[in-house]
Write a protein that holds these residues in place. Sequence first.
Motif, PDB file in Angstrom:
ATOM      1  N   PRO A  63      -4.739   7.387   0.410  1.00  0.00           N
ATOM      2  CA  PRO A  63      -4.654   6.073   1.048  1.00  0.00           C
ATOM      3  C   PRO A  63      -3.271   5.446   0.862  1.00  0.00           C
ATOM      4  CG  PRO A  63      -6.148   6.037  -0.846  1.00  0.00           C
ATOM      5  CD  PRO A  63      -5.841   7.469  -0.562  1.00  0.00           C
ATOM      6  N   GLY A  64      -2.744   4.901   1.942  1.00  0.00           N
ATOM      7  CA  GLY A  64      -1.468   4.191   1.861  1.00  0.00           C
ATOM      8  C   GLY A  64      -0.258   5.033   2.209  1.00  0.00           C
ATOM      9  N   VAL A  65      -0.437   6.327   2.382  1.00  0.00           N
ATOM     10  CA  VAL A  65       0.725   7.176   2.694  1.00  0.00           C
ATOM     11  C   VAL A  65       1.254   6.869   4.097  1.00  0.00           C
ATOM     12  CG1 VAL A  65       1.473   9.568   3.085  1.00  0.00           C
ATOM     13  CG2 VAL A  65       0.136   8.986   1.058  1.00  0.00           C
ATOM     14  N   VAL A  66       0.322   6.664   5.030  1.00  0.00           N
ATOM     15  CA  VAL A  66       0.745   6.246   6.373  1.00  0.00           C
ATOM     16  C   VAL A  66      -0.028   4.982   6.739  1.00  0.00           C
ATOM     17  CG1 VAL A  66       0.859   6.844   8.819  1.00  0.00           C
ATOM     18  CG2 VAL A  66       1.223   8.614   7.095  1.00  0.00           C
TER      19      VAL A  66
ATOM     20  N   VAL B 117       5.359   2.828   6.813  1.00  0.00           N
ATOM     21  CA  VAL B 117       4.742   1.717   7.544  1.00  0.00           C
ATOM     22  C   VAL B 117       5.326   1.766   8.952  1.00  0.00           C
ATOM     23  CG1 VAL B 117       4.508  -0.785   7.749  1.00  0.00           C
ATOM     24  CG2 VAL B 117       4.503   0.293   5.489  1.00  0.00           C
ATOM     25  N   LEU B 118       4.453   1.988   9.932  1.00  0.00           N
ATOM     26  CA  LEU B 118       4.954   2.175  11.291  1.00  0.00           C
ATOM     27  C   LEU B 118       4.382   1.138  12.243  1.00  0.00           C
ATOM     28  CD1 LEU B 118       5.611   5.458  13.145  1.00  0.00           C
ATOM     29  CD2 LEU B 118       4.218   3.741  14.293  1.00  0.00           C
ATOM     30  N   LYS B 119       5.261   0.610  13.075  1.00  0.00           N
ATOM     31  CA  LYS B 119       4.799  -0.311  14.120  1.00  0.00           C
ATOM     32  C   LYS B 119       4.963   0.336  15.500  1.00  0.00           C
ATOM     33  CE  LYS B 119       6.844  -3.771  16.534  1.00  0.00           C
ATOM     34  NZ  LYS B 119       6.146  -3.709  17.828  1.00  0.00           N
ATOM     35  N   PRO B 120       3.827   0.600  16.179  1.00  0.00           N
ATOM     36  CA  PRO B 120       3.919   1.089  17.553  1.00  0.00           C
ATOM     37  C   PRO B 120       4.378  -0.044  18.464  1.00  0.00           C
ATOM     38  CG  PRO B 120       1.709   1.395  16.618  1.00  0.00           C
ATOM     39  CD  PRO B 120       2.445   0.478  15.714  1.00  0.00           C
ATOM     40  N   ALA B 121       4.775   0.313  19.685  1.00  0.00           N
ATOM     41  CA  ALA B 121       5.140  -0.712  20.668  1.00  0.00           C
ATOM     42  C   ALA B 121       3.895  -1.482  21.088  1.00  0.00           C
ATOM     43  CB  ALA B 121       5.782  -0.049  21.875  1.00  0.00           C
ATOM     44  N   GLU B 122       4.076  -2.759  21.430  1.00  0.00           N
ATOM     45  CA  GLU B 122       2.917  -3.603  21.733  1.00  0.00           C
ATOM     46  C   GLU B 122       2.216  -3.208  23.027  1.00  0.00           C
ATOM     47  OE1 GLU B 122       5.998  -4.656  21.274  1.00  0.00           O
ATOM     48  OE2 GLU B 122       6.693  -5.900  22.959  1.00  0.00           O
ATOM     49  N   SER B 123       2.913  -2.517  23.928  1.00  0.00           N
ATOM     50  CA  SER B 123       2.234  -2.155  25.183  1.00  0.00           C
ATOM     51  C   SER B 123       1.538  -0.797  25.099  1.00  0.00           C
ATOM     52  CB  SER B 123       3.221  -2.184  26.363  1.00  0.00           C
ATOM     53  OG  SER B 123       4.207  -1.197  26.196  1.00  0.00           O
TER      54      SER B 123
ATOM     55  N   ALA C 141       0.841  -1.208   0.000  1.00  0.00           N
ATOM     56  CA  ALA C 141       0.000   0.000   0.000  1.00  0.00           C
ATOM     57  C   ALA C 141       0.869   1.248   0.000  1.00  0.00           C
ATOM     58  CB  ALA C 141      -0.923  -0.011   1.214  1.00  0.00           C
ATOM     59  N   ALA C 142       1.918   1.213   0.825  1.00  0.00           N
ATOM     60  CA  ALA C 142       2.804   2.374   0.921  1.00  0.00           C
ATOM     61  C   ALA C 142       3.538   2.600  -0.403  1.00  0.00           C
ATOM     62  CB  ALA C 142       3.800   2.175   2.067  1.00  0.00           C
ATOM     63  N   ARG C 143       3.950   1.506  -1.030  1.00  0.00           N
ATOM     64  CA  ARG C 143       4.658   1.624  -2.315  1.00  0.00           C
ATOM     65  C   ARG C 143       3.738   2.240  -3.376  1.00  0.00           C
ATOM     66  NH1 ARG C 143       9.394   2.527  -3.731  1.00  0.00           N
ATOM     67  NH2 ARG C 143      10.083   0.948  -2.222  1.00  0.00           N
ATOM     68  N   LYS C 144       2.514   1.753  -3.408  1.00  0.00           N
ATOM     69  CA  LYS C 144       1.569   2.262  -4.403  1.00  0.00           C
ATOM     70  C   LYS C 144       1.283   3.744  -4.152  1.00  0.00           C
ATOM     71  CE  LYS C 144      -2.871   1.128  -5.871  1.00  0.00           C
ATOM     72  NZ  LYS C 144      -4.092   0.436  -5.459  1.00  0.00           N
ATOM     73  N   ALA C 145       1.108   4.079  -2.889  1.00  0.00           N
ATOM     74  CA  ALA C 145       0.832   5.481  -2.541  1.00  0.00           C
ATOM     75  C   ALA C 145       2.025   6.361  -2.895  1.00  0.00           C
ATOM     76  CB  ALA C 145       0.521   5.591  -1.051  1.00  0.00           C
ATOM     77  N   TYR C 146       3.222   5.817  -2.700  1.00  0.00           N
ATOM     78  CA  TYR C 146       4.432   6.577  -3.035  1.00  0.00           C
ATOM     79  C   TYR C 146       4.470   6.878  -4.534  1.00  0.00           C
ATOM     80  CZ  TYR C 146       9.400   7.738  -3.547  1.00  0.00           C
ATOM     81  OH  TYR C 146      10.579   8.370  -3.848  1.00  0.00           O
ATOM     82  N   ASP C 147       4.266   5.852  -5.326  1.00  0.00           N
ATOM     83  CA  ASP C 147       4.355   6.036  -6.784  1.00  0.00           C
ATOM     84  C   ASP C 147       3.212   6.882  -7.326  1.00  0.00           C
ATOM     85  OD1 ASP C 147       6.667   4.566  -6.921  1.00  0.00           O
ATOM     86  OD2 ASP C 147       5.621   2.652  -7.242  1.00  0.00           O
ATOM     87  N   LYS C 148       2.012   6.628  -6.786  1.00  0.00           N
ATOM     88  CA  LYS C 148       0.826   7.227  -7.388  1.00  0.00           C
ATOM     89  C   LYS C 148       0.547   8.639  -6.879  1.00  0.00           C
ATOM     90  CE  LYS C 148      -4.003   6.046  -8.279  1.00  0.00           C
ATOM     91  NZ  LYS C 148      -5.097   5.188  -7.797  1.00  0.00           N
ATOM     92  N   TYR C 149       0.715   8.841  -5.554  1.00  0.00           N
ATOM     93  CA  TYR C 149       0.296  10.134  -4.983  1.00  0.00           C
ATOM     94  C   TYR C 149       1.461  10.974  -4.453  1.00  0.00           C
ATOM     95  CZ  TYR C 149      -4.101   7.499  -4.606  1.00  0.00           C
ATOM     96  OH  TYR C 149      -5.192   6.739  -4.849  1.00  0.00           O
ATOM     97  N   TRP C 150       2.231  10.378  -3.578  1.00  0.00           N
ATOM     98  CA  TRP C 150       3.076  11.187  -2.706  1.00  0.00           C
ATOM     99  C   TRP C 150       4.327  11.697  -3.411  1.00  0.00           C
ATOM    100  CZ3 TRP C 150       0.757  13.283   1.084  1.00  0.00           C
ATOM    101  CH2 TRP C 150       1.434  13.824   2.170  1.00  0.00           C
ATOM    102  N   ARG C 151       4.948  10.849  -4.247  1.00  0.00           N
ATOM    103  CA  ARG C 151       6.155  11.319  -4.941  1.00  0.00           C
ATOM    104  C   ARG C 151       5.828  12.400  -5.968  1.00  0.00           C
ATOM    105  NH1 ARG C 151      10.770   7.690  -7.774  1.00  0.00           N
ATOM    106  NH2 ARG C 151       8.982   6.746  -8.789  1.00  0.00           N
TER     107      ARG C 151
END
Lengths: 297, 491
Positions: free
Chosen positions: B219-222, B194-200, B79-89
């Motif tokens: 969609p897909g930027v974050v 693509v971000l991973k918060p801490a599990e706690s 999703a992030a890759r698609k958003a990068y190519d299509k929208y954000w870049r």
Amino acid sequence: MPDKYQPPRVPAIDQISVEERAASFTTRSIKKEAKLAGLKLTARMIDLTTLEGSDTPGKVEMLCRKARQPGAGCPPVAAVCVYPTMVPIAKRELEGTGIKIAAVATYFPSGQASLSERLDEVRRTVEIGADEIDMVISRGQFLAGEFGKIYDEIAATVEACGPAHLKVILETGELQTLDNVRLASQIAIDAGAHFIKTSTGKVSPAATMPVTLVMLEAIRDHFVKTGKMVGMKPAGGIRTSKQALHYLVMVKETLGDAWLDPDWFRFGASALLNDVLMQLEKERTGRYHSDRYLSMS
Amino acid sequence: MSKPESSNVRDLLFGNLWDYSPAPESADHVTIKPRYGHFINNKFVDGENYFQTINPANEQVLSELATADAKAVDAAVQAARKAYDKYWRPMSGAERAKYIYRIARMIQEKARELAIVETMDGGKPIKESRDVDVPLAAAHFFYYAGWADKLDYAFPGSKPTSLGVVGQIIPWNFPLLMAAWKIAPALAAGNTVVLKPAESTPLTCMLLAEIIQEADLPPGVVNFVNGFGQTGAAIVNHPDIDKIAFTGSTDVGKIIQRSIAGSRKKLTLELGGKGANIIFDDAPIDQAVEGIVNGIYFNQGHVCCAGSRLLVQENIAETVIAKLKHRIATLRVGDPLDKNTDVGAINSREQLNRIREMVAVGEAEGATKHESRCVLPEKGFFFAPTFFTGVTPSHRIAQEEIFGPVLSVLTFRTPEEAIAKANNTPYGLGCGVWSDKGSKLFKVAGALQAGIVWGNTYNKFDPTSPFGGYKESGFGREGGVHGLLPYLEVR
């Protein structure tokens, strides 16, 4: 003697951090029972003050009446603070109430008179019935670096006070830097002051929380070192209950329980009492009433 | 300053003569959903397995979150890759900035809700989440929004371009703020995330996901994926990620560095610390004591740049320690939602056990323990503010990061010794120097091997100021113009 005087070594003060710390006390949330208790304590700590050129016996009588009976649910204040000429009036009005009579002597507010004249005024004022003397230091001498003279003048005034308690006004608005405030506090404490006090109320800025914090820290360090307690009186500019509660938080968290007592902490104020009354009424009824219900003082 | 005779030292009584009534912040208007899926393409997507997040102050379950496996991570990266190519870049910097500003404003609008959830999920006192975490998070978005259309001027003489998809893994001590530190510069520089918060502590990131949804980002930027170490590993090892940014423990940082060796991935690491807070005898002592307290008891000591080693000049050590004892007696430990709480709950049972273990080590190795006599709540994970005296550099509590409200006090005699002791650590993140003498302060600050040195203050943060480590505290900087570099290719 004065030229041999070595001023006390006092720690450096970082103004920015002091301001931050002072501000942190204002974020305490004081609600319900704590608020009610704090308001009553505030009232008991007030030196109800009138220091105007236009003061008359009638005005002082009015003030004394208010001091004894501020309003429903509010305890009497700690003291009434007046010019020496008004001491006999206050004495007559406050006889037997336990409310102290404080008088500003030493050529308040400027302090610009010879030492002997100032000491004479103190002796006369105590003689006619003042329980407490609020003196001003010579800021000019302090700023000129004549610390020995400041020490001597305070020590001599303590002596002239006899049984009366001495509050030493530093007039921090004129000392300006917090380093000066800390040094002046220490000199006053060393010279035997019972209380140290921020301001005359005639100079702006009067009491501020950072200035008061630095003075409280001087008192604390002296107590830790010697076991001797010294009182604190911020004066001028404290007009609202909210401000007063912030000061009480600062006292509680800097000096602890022992100073939460009118013997050791006072507010020099006049407008504050009516705001306390307003807030007490609000705690009782759940809503604010108009200030038209408050008696003037 | 005259030294107090120890036999003469009078104790101040910090009792409950005028105690503050409870002042809990109401959580009534806060909505925490019972479960959150993966946040991919601006939508919450159901997962297969869920784990729970609890309130460390009362051990009650707050919500459950989908555990992202390799498949879910792959969906997020795609999703992030698609958003990068299509929208954000292709989007102009000025347009990107509008979105980032919008996020910043919405954080401000929802500040109260975010602060309450941060406190419930992580245990930090509401006064900190309200006055520090949330306003700073908004400030980071505001700051980097300003850079989005000025990248060409940030590094004169070069042409900066974005990297692509960045994988970001953040810790549990400042959940929303760390997300802001990571996401804001990445987006400003033109990358997708693509971000991973801490599990706690995943919940404020889920609220941030809702903000991103509402802010109508493409969609897909974050994208957010939740989970434990395996989820993090899936991000780190995903072939289509261009950069990894990690904040967390040094051990995990080393694993990440090993696993991406030989790949094209760029890396920034912000890891552990054992910060030295150096107090000279000419320091403003009372303010330095505040700095000590702020350095180690702020956020229960869960701060990577915490001033966990106090280096105090020997001739004032007794004074400083006496003052510190009085000061910690006034710290209010308890319900993190109470507005008068200074020290909240330890983030997890695991962390509480780790702190207890290290304190036991300190006692066993012969250091003297001093702790505040506060009453701790019966439920939840709490630890009284503590400090050790008689600590030397060979004590484990002087070497290892405790990550809790536990301070080790060491003494020194000369500026050279202070510098040597401060640098005698594998870490190099935060340090403090306290002296009224400017020349000494700057000389010492210049000799410290640490990414951040505070002069006559501690734990002050600002988006314009770069933050990062020396040595095993990591590399790369976050904040300031420096913080853009890790998210750009500068040609």
